[in-house]
Motif scaffolding. Structure first.
Motif, short mmCIF file in Angstrom:
data_model
loop_
_atom_site.label_atom_id
_atom_site.label_comp_id
_atom_site.label_asym_id
_atom_site.label_seq_id
_atom_site.Cartn_x
_atom_site.Cartn_y
_atom_site.Cartn_z
N TYR A 131 0.83 -1.21 0.00
CA TYR A 131 0.00 0.00 0.00
C TYR A 131 0.86 1.26 0.00
O TYR A 131 0.54 2.24 -0.68
N PHE A 132 1.97 1.23 0.74
CA PHE A 132 2.85 2.40 0.77
C PHE A 132 3.47 2.66 -0.59
O PHE A 132 3.58 3.82 -1.03
N VAL A 133 3.87 1.61 -1.28
CA VAL A 133 4.43 1.78 -2.63
C VAL A 133 3.38 2.34 -3.58
O VAL A 133 3.67 3.20 -4.42
N ILE A 134 2.13 1.88 -3.44
CA ILE A 134 1.05 2.41 -4.27
C ILE A 134 0.83 3.89 -3.99
O ILE A 134 0.63 4.70 -4.91
N VAL A 135 0.90 4.27 -2.71
CA VAL A 135 0.75 5.68 -2.35
C VAL A 135 1.84 6.52 -2.98
O VAL A 135 1.61 7.63 -3.47
N LEU A 136 3.07 6.00 -2.98
CA LEU A 136 4.18 6.72 -3.60
C LEU A 136 3.91 6.99 -5.08
O LEU A 136 4.19 8.08 -5.59
N ARG A 137 3.35 5.99 -5.75
CA ARG A 137 3.14 6.12 -7.19
C ARG A 137 1.90 6.95 -7.52
O ARG A 137 1.91 7.74 -8.47
N VAL A 138 0.83 6.76 -6.75
CA VAL A 138 -0.44 7.39 -7.10
C VAL A 138 -0.48 8.86 -6.72
O VAL A 138 -0.82 9.72 -7.54
N ILE A 139 -0.16 9.17 -5.46
CA ILE A 139 -0.27 10.56 -5.00
C ILE A 139 1.07 11.29 -5.04
O ILE A 139 1.13 12.48 -4.71
N GLY A 140 2.14 10.59 -5.43
CA GLY A 140 3.44 11.24 -5.52
C GLY A 140 3.98 11.69 -4.19
O GLY A 140 4.47 12.82 -4.06
N TRP A 141 3.89 10.82 -3.17
CA TRP A 141 4.38 11.19 -1.84
C TRP A 141 5.89 11.38 -1.85
O TRP A 141 6.60 10.57 -2.45
N PRO A 142 6.43 12.39 -1.18
CA PRO A 142 5.69 13.55 -0.64
C PRO A 142 5.22 14.45 -1.77
O PRO A 142 5.85 14.51 -2.82
N HIS A 143 4.11 15.16 -1.53
CA HIS A 143 3.47 15.92 -2.59
C HIS A 143 4.44 16.93 -3.19
O HIS A 143 5.12 17.66 -2.47
N ALA A 144 4.46 16.97 -4.50
CA ALA A 144 5.36 17.90 -5.19
C ALA A 144 4.95 19.35 -4.97
O ALA A 144 5.79 20.25 -5.00
N GLN A 145 3.63 19.59 -4.73
CA GLN A 145 3.17 20.97 -4.60
C GLN A 145 3.32 21.51 -3.19
O GLN A 145 3.01 22.67 -2.94
N THR A 146 3.76 20.71 -2.27
CA THR A 146 3.94 21.16 -0.88
C THR A 146 5.43 21.16 -0.53
O THR A 146 6.24 20.48 -1.16
N GLN A 147 5.77 21.96 0.50
CA GLN A 147 7.14 22.03 0.96
C GLN A 147 7.42 20.88 1.94
O GLN A 147 6.64 20.64 2.85
N PHE A 148 8.53 20.19 1.71
CA PHE A 148 8.93 19.11 2.61
C PHE A 148 10.05 19.63 3.50
O PHE A 148 11.16 19.89 3.02
N ASN A 149 9.76 19.79 4.78
CA ASN A 149 10.72 20.32 5.73
C ASN A 149 11.53 19.16 6.30
O ASN A 149 11.02 18.35 7.08
N VAL A 150 12.79 19.06 5.89
CA VAL A 150 13.64 17.97 6.35
C VAL A 150 13.88 18.06 7.85
O VAL A 150 13.94 17.04 8.55
N TRP A 151 13.99 19.26 8.38
CA TRP A 151 14.26 19.43 9.80
C TRP A 151 13.12 18.90 10.66
O TRP A 151 13.33 18.27 11.69
N VAL A 152 11.87 19.15 10.23
CA VAL A 152 10.70 18.72 11.00
C VAL A 152 10.44 17.23 10.81
O VAL A 152 10.17 16.50 11.77
N ASN A 153 10.55 16.75 9.58
CA ASN A 153 10.20 15.37 9.28
C ASN A 153 11.32 14.37 9.57
O ASN A 153 11.04 13.18 9.73
N LEU A 154 12.56 14.85 9.63
CA LEU A 154 13.69 13.98 9.97
C LEU A 154 14.49 14.64 11.08
O LEU A 154 15.60 15.14 10.85
N PRO A 155 13.96 14.66 12.29
CA PRO A 155 14.65 15.40 13.37
C PRO A 155 15.99 14.81 13.76
O PRO A 155 16.85 15.52 14.27
N THR A 156 16.21 13.52 13.52
CA THR A 156 17.48 12.90 13.88
C THR A 156 18.48 12.89 12.73
O THR A 156 19.60 12.40 12.90
#
Length: 252
Positions: A131-156
């Motif tokens: 299901y996660f692989v399908i999500v990657l392909r279908v919705i393009g996770w993480p969304h291209a139209q949104t900002q991906f904050n590496v500091w918040v999403n990968l705190p370590t």
């Protein structure tokens, strides 16, 4: 709490741990700054992992209940787990190695219960990964139209360590994928070593069986998902760099 032999003390401890986990999650997601939870602002990564963990615990509980309180639903779930386990129970397979962690005097019914639980947990982990692989392909996770904050999403994650950030992310991705592949084989070996060297670790208790088999299936799947996610982020950063370089060249 659904098992018939659960004592009042165990129920209270479970409720306390659940309350602590809920409070931690609430504060983590309400905070502005990063904390301990990764991919906090990049759904549905954590949602998939939570549903996978929840489904594994619930369905394994039903598998155990089918031995003492059989119903149509519990028997059906047990049959699915047994079918999956039979198809992957070959010599040196993770399911076979997990059965070897039982003591030598374990009954045939206990061996079958562990094998069925392993098959059900393995099936859920495969569904989660798919299901996660399908999500990657279908919705393009993480969304291209949104900002991906590496500091918040990968705190370590330290982007300044290990050279280029893309290479660092890809190394971490491959490490997580390799560890996720090896863990189903390593966990039974570690349990057997601990049981023979330090203390008795047995899955003859229903609670221990459920949580150990859940960890055996959930941790590798979670590492696989993390490795895939890190690889996706590395690809996204590389694509943005390429677009910026192309745009700058055209503007010049």
């Amino acid at each position: 709490m659904a098992l018939p032999d659960t004592t009042n003390d165990t129920t209270q401890i479970v409720a306390l741990v659940a309350l602590f986990g809920a409070t931690l999650t609430l504060f983590e997601y309400a905070a502005v700054y990063p904390g301990l939870i990764e991919f906090r602002d990049a759904p549905p990564f954590n949602r998939i992992r939570f549903v996978s963990l929840y489904a594994t615990v619930v369905l394994l509980t039903m598998v155990v209940l089918s031995e003492t309180h059989p119903t149509t639903l519990t028997r059906f779930i047990e049959a699915i787990g047994s079918t999956v386990a039979s198809s992957i129970d070959v010599p040196y397979s993770p399911v076979r190695l997990l059965q070897l962690t039982l003591p030598s005097n374990a009954s045939a019914a206990q061996l079958e219960l562990v094998r069925t639980a392993a098959g059900m947990a393995y099936l859920i982990s495969l569904f989660s990964l798919g299901y996660f692989v399908i999500v990657l392909r279908v919705i393009g996770w993480p969304h291209a139209q949104t900002q991906f904050n590496v500091w918040v999403n990968l705190p370590t994650f330290d982007p300044t360590a290990g050279g280029d950030v893309v290479d660092h992310l890809r190394r971490d991705a491959w490490f997580n994928l390799a560890l996720g592949f090896l863990l189903p084989f390593l966990i039974p070996a570690v349990l057997k070593l601990v049981a023979s060297s330090f203390m008795l670790v047995t899955m003859q208790s229903a609670h221990t069986l459920i949580w150990m088999v859940t960890a055996w299936a959930f941790l590798p799947a979670s590492l696989f998902m993390r490795g895939i996610a890190l690889g996706r982020i590395a690809h996204m950063i590389e694509e943005k760099r390429r677009l910026q370089e192309t745009g700058g060249y055209v503007a010049a």
